[in-house]
Scaffold this active site. Structure first.
Site, PDB file in Angstrom:
ATOM      1  N   GLY A  43       0.776  -1.242   0.000  1.00 50.93           N
ATOM      2  CA  GLY A  43       0.000   0.000   0.000  1.00 50.93           C
ATOM      3  C   GLY A  43       0.801   1.282   0.000  1.00 50.93           C
ATOM      4  CD  GLU A  98       1.222   0.654   6.912  1.00 50.38           C
ATOM      5  OE1 GLU A  98       1.008   0.844   5.693  1.00 50.38           O
ATOM      6  OE2 GLU A  98       0.758  -0.311   7.521  1.00 50.38           O
ATOM      7  CG  ASP A 102      -8.792   0.824   9.774  1.00 54.05           C
ATOM      8  OD1 ASP A 102      -9.554   1.715  10.180  1.00 54.05           O
ATOM      9  OD2 ASP A 102      -9.210  -0.274   9.360  1.00 54.05           O
ATOM     10  CE  LYS A 130     -10.380   4.136   6.880  1.00 55.11           C
ATOM     11  NZ  LYS A 130     -10.875   2.764   6.612  1.00 55.11           N
ATOM     12  CG  ASP A 158      -5.644  -3.509  -1.698  1.00 56.39           C
ATOM     13  OD1 ASP A 158      -5.209  -3.040  -0.627  1.00 56.39           O
ATOM     14  OD2 ASP A 158      -6.059  -4.683  -1.804  1.00 56.39           O
ATOM     15  NE  ARG A 164      -2.106  -3.060  -3.991  1.00 53.82           N
ATOM     16  CZ  ARG A 164      -2.228  -3.207  -2.669  1.00 53.82           C
ATOM     17  NH1 ARG A 164      -2.164  -2.169  -1.885  1.00 53.82           N
ATOM     18  NH2 ARG A 164      -2.424  -4.398  -2.141  1.00 53.82           N
TER      19      ARG A 164
HETATM   20  P1  IMP Z   1      -4.834  -1.659  10.663  1.00 50.62           P
HETATM   21  O1  IMP Z   1      -3.981  -2.801  11.142  1.00 50.62           O
HETATM   22  O2  IMP Z   1      -6.278  -1.878  10.947  1.00 50.62           O
HETATM   23  O3  IMP Z   1      -4.360  -0.315  11.168  1.00 50.62           O
HETATM   24  O4  IMP Z   1      -4.796  -1.681   9.103  1.00 50.62           O
HETATM   25  C1  IMP Z   1      -3.740  -1.263   8.386  1.00 50.62           C
HETATM   26  C2  IMP Z   1      -3.820  -1.782   6.961  1.00 50.62           C
HETATM   27  O5  IMP Z   1      -5.151  -2.108   6.560  1.00 50.62           O
HETATM   28  C3  IMP Z   1      -3.348  -0.713   6.013  1.00 50.62           C
HETATM   29  O6  IMP Z   1      -1.956  -0.774   5.828  1.00 50.62           O
HETATM   30  C4  IMP Z   1      -4.147  -1.010   4.765  1.00 50.62           C
HETATM   31  O7  IMP Z   1      -3.450  -1.933   3.968  1.00 50.62           O
HETATM   32  C5  IMP Z   1      -5.424  -1.640   5.262  1.00 50.62           C
HETATM   33  N1  IMP Z   1      -6.534  -0.657   5.298  1.00 50.62           N
HETATM   34  C6  IMP Z   1      -7.100  -0.073   6.370  1.00 50.62           C
HETATM   35  N2  IMP Z   1      -8.087   0.768   6.037  1.00 50.62           N
HETATM   36  C7  IMP Z   1      -8.152   0.733   4.696  1.00 50.62           C
HETATM   37  C8  IMP Z   1      -8.968   1.422   3.729  1.00 50.62           C
HETATM   38  O8  IMP Z   1      -9.852   2.265   4.021  1.00 50.62           O
HETATM   39  N3  IMP Z   1      -8.731   1.121   2.431  1.00 50.62           N
HETATM   40  C9  IMP Z   1      -7.779   0.228   2.039  1.00 50.62           C
HETATM   41  N4  IMP Z   1      -6.991  -0.423   2.903  1.00 50.62           N
HETATM   42  C10 IMP Z   1      -7.167  -0.174   4.218  1.00 50.62           C
HETATM   43 MG    MG Z   2      -0.906  -1.660   4.116  1.00 53.35          MG
END
Ligand code: IMP
Ligand code: MG
Length: 178
Positions: A43, A98, A102, A130, A158, A164
């Site tokens: 990403g 990164e 999220d 977020k 993606d 992407r």
């Molecule tokens: P986390 O572990 O929940 O913080 O997620 C991180 C990863 O989830 C990111 O590096 C993204 O690859 C993916 N991700 C989280 N939210 C989104 C989104 O809204 N669109 C696309 N990928 C996301």
């Molecule tokens: Mg990622």
């Protein structure tokens, strides 16, 4: 492809302007330090390549790939290293780049993992944050944009490995993944 994007959240111009600001800040903060930028595949590739051009310092770039999502739109909380670094980071100043933070689960795991290798410092720069969705406590040192809790694609992000290559960040319409 474009008709599945409900709206453009951040256009190319805004991305460019913010990345220039981040680059300026990073150039000041890392001057005189042995900087290694770690791009989190896949990403963060577009963000990393634009960002490093704005950091006016000698630096190295390495890559790490982790899995967190599969192809659904919700985090599983399970993180696996799919590709590790090629370089050693002990004693070096490490900047994780990164695409988006999220739940924070991926980053939390990554930071713990990299800290155990004894870098001189470890910071994080993400394009998008977020904050509403955070589940793991994690400090993000540099943030491009805070965004609301919507599933976004483009500029490296993606859905099921598509979108992407869009040059902007857009909100995916629900029909595209339901
Ligand atoms: P986390 O572990 O929940 O913080 O997620 C991180 C990863 O989830 C990111 O590096 C993204 O690859 C993916 N991700 C989280 N939210 C989104 C989104 O809204 N669109 C696309 N990928 C996301
Ligand atoms: Mg990622």
């Amino acid at each position: 492809m474009l008709d599945q994007v409900e709206k453009i959240l951040i256009d190319e111009e805004k991305l460019k302007a913010r990345i220039q600001e981040l680059g300026k800040q990073l150039t000041e903060d890392y001057r005189g330090k042995d900087l290694i930028v770690i791009c989190i595949l896949r990403g963060a590739i577009l963000f990393t390549s634009d960002l490093v051009k704005e950091i006016k310092l000698p630096l190295s770039i390495d890559f790490m790939a982790v899995s967190s999502y599969g192809s659904s739109t919700k985090s599983s909380g399970v993180v696996r290293i799919l590709k590790d670094l090629d370089e050693e980071i002990e004693g070096r100043h490490v900047l994780i780049v990164e695409d988006i933070v999220d739940t924070g689960l991926t980053l939390h795991y990554l930071k713990e993992n990299l800290l155990s290798r004894k870098p001189a410092s470890l910071k994080v720069c993400c394009c998008l944050d977020k904050p509403e969705r955070r589940q793991a406590p994690v400090d993000v040192d540099y943030v491009g944009f805070n965004i609301p809790d919507e599933f976004v694609v483009g500029y490296g992000l993606d859905y099921a490995q598509k979108y992407r290559n869009l040059p902007f960040i857009g909100v995916l319409s629900r029909e595209a993944y339901q």
